[in-house]
Design a protein around this motif. Sequence first.
Motif, PDB file in Angstrom:
ATOM      1  N   PRO A  71       2.813  10.740  -2.065  1.00 44.41           N
ATOM      2  CA  PRO A  71       4.240  10.419  -2.222  1.00 44.41           C
ATOM      3  C   PRO A  71       4.410   8.982  -2.708  1.00 44.41           C
ATOM      4  N   ARG A  72       5.315   8.810  -3.672  1.00 44.66           N
ATOM      5  CA  ARG A  72       5.515   7.477  -4.250  1.00 44.66           C
ATOM      6  C   ARG A  72       6.581   6.685  -3.515  1.00 44.66           C
ATOM      7  N   THR A  73       7.414   7.339  -2.716  1.00 47.67           N
ATOM      8  CA  THR A  73       8.459   6.615  -1.979  1.00 47.67           C
ATOM      9  C   THR A  73       8.477   7.075  -0.521  1.00 47.67           C
ATOM     10  N   VAL A 123       4.358  -5.357   3.307  1.00 42.92           N
ATOM     11  CA  VAL A 123       4.640  -4.015   3.811  1.00 42.92           C
ATOM     12  C   VAL A 123       5.858  -4.014   4.726  1.00 42.92           C
ATOM     13  N   HIS A 124       6.729  -3.044   4.510  1.00 40.26           N
ATOM     14  CA  HIS A 124       7.915  -2.894   5.345  1.00 40.26           C
ATOM     15  C   HIS A 124       7.712  -1.754   6.353  1.00 40.26           C
ATOM     16  N   GLN A 125       7.053  -0.661   5.872  1.00 42.33           N
ATOM     17  CA  GLN A 125       6.797   0.491   6.748  1.00 42.33           C
ATOM     18  C   GLN A 125       5.433   1.095   6.443  1.00 42.33           C
ATOM     19  N   LEU A 150      -0.440   5.097   4.538  1.00 39.27           N
ATOM     20  CA  LEU A 150       0.314   4.715   3.344  1.00 39.27           C
ATOM     21  C   LEU A 150       1.214   3.541   3.698  1.00 39.27           C
ATOM     22  N   SER A 151       1.468   2.676   2.704  1.00 38.72           N
ATOM     23  CA  SER A 151       2.349   1.547   2.989  1.00 38.72           C
ATOM     24  C   SER A 151       3.458   1.471   1.948  1.00 38.72           C
ATOM     25  N   VAL A 194       9.282   1.742  -1.758  1.00 40.24           N
ATOM     26  CA  VAL A 194       8.340   2.126  -2.811  1.00 40.24           C
ATOM     27  C   VAL A 194       6.913   1.943  -2.305  1.00 40.24           C
ATOM     28  N   ARG A 195       6.047   2.898  -2.600  1.00 42.55           N
ATOM     29  CA  ARG A 195       4.649   2.868  -2.175  1.00 42.55           C
ATOM     30  C   ARG A 195       3.937   1.647  -2.734  1.00 42.55           C
ATOM     31  N   LEU A 196       3.218   0.961  -1.878  1.00 48.86           N
ATOM     32  CA  LEU A 196       2.551  -0.254  -2.308  1.00 48.86           C
ATOM     33  C   LEU A 196       1.177  -0.039  -2.911  1.00 48.86           C
TER      34      LEU A 196
END
Length: 348
Positions: A226-228, A256-258, A334-335, A341-343
């Motif tokens: 997943p990209r988002t 990173v936020h999440q 995943l971050s 948006v995926r990092l």
Amino acid sequence: MSYLTVKDASKQFGGSVRALDGVSFAVERNEFFTLLGPSGCGKTTLLRSIAGFADLTAGSISLAGAALDAVPSHKRDIGMVFQDYAVFPHLTVAENVAFGLKARKVPATETATRVAEALNTVRLGAMAARLPAALSGGQQQRIGLARAMVIRPKLLLMDEPLSNLDAKLRIDLRDEIRDIQKSIGIAAIYVTHDQEEALAISDRICVMNAGRIEQIGTPQEIYADPRTIFVASFVGTMNILPQEAASHLGLESSRVHQWAIRPEHIQLDQGNLAPDSVRLAGRVEKYTYLGREAHVMAQTPAGKIVVQLADPAPSLRMEPGSAISLAFRRQDILSFDSKGVRLEGRGN
Ligand SMILES: Nc1ncnc2c1ncn2[C@@H]1O[C@H](COP(=O)(O)OP(=O)(O)O)[C@@H](O)[C@H]1O
Ligand SMILES: [Mg+2]
């Protein structure tokens, strides 16, 4: 050039509602393409615009090399299946299917042949002379499908066609729809808010959110890459952890936020872990045994985490409050940044 092209489609209703906001994608001949997203994200508006039942505020649509924008809906050669069966109750099954051909002034003998063919395709051949009221919901939706296909459309649109059916029938009919689409070789756009249905039926999935496209990809790409954060959490189950979880996970967190990790990527630490595994201690909140799998809800310093265990031993007991040790591989985390948006890619 692609078979169907939607370019920069936007739709504004009255005041401020942006049902579609710059949507672009292309569908190939033969492709089963699914619009997936929550209620209100613009799926029906997009489908109706392609069918010609609604005008776009901006943007363009072309099908088989020709612009559709000035073509009225009845001349677009597009078949559509709706959520409610929309059959005429006073007409027989065969008459229902013949309706669109009559409107197109197809001769009677050809109509009879094509109706019989369409009814056989959806396995309603034996029901041709019945009235719809004598049929089950699943059979009524097959009439809808036959009616859309009998006009030999260039494109088949389906708007949540299985939503009114019970779970078992939904699975049977979705497999059948997929088989029919492949056997007649038609481009199809299918709308659903059910992520499992989308994964099961599609060649590619277009995930939508608030009038925009979040990601387009194969079911495997959408689920595993997943990209988002929206796609990550809308498709399948995902543990989402706040930035602060980083210290408990031994991760670097500057942008990173999440963080996110799938329940099936978490194991119980039973002393047989790969060397690069991350460990996390916690307490069991709830254990749910489901036969083929079990779900553990655990409270940890990094947050609440759901673990999915495959093929759980029937003897396994997990009492609420008991200590638990979780483990997962760094590459499965995943971050996402503050915009969702995926990092980085997997395996970094
Ligand atoms: N005819 C309409 N007039 C005003 N707003 C509408 C109309 N049709 C849809 N909308 C709004 O546009 C948005 C997208 O709706 P829709 O395309 O039906 O979403 P979905 O099919 O994904 O549930 C929603 O906010 C909905 O309320
Ligand atoms: Mg809808």
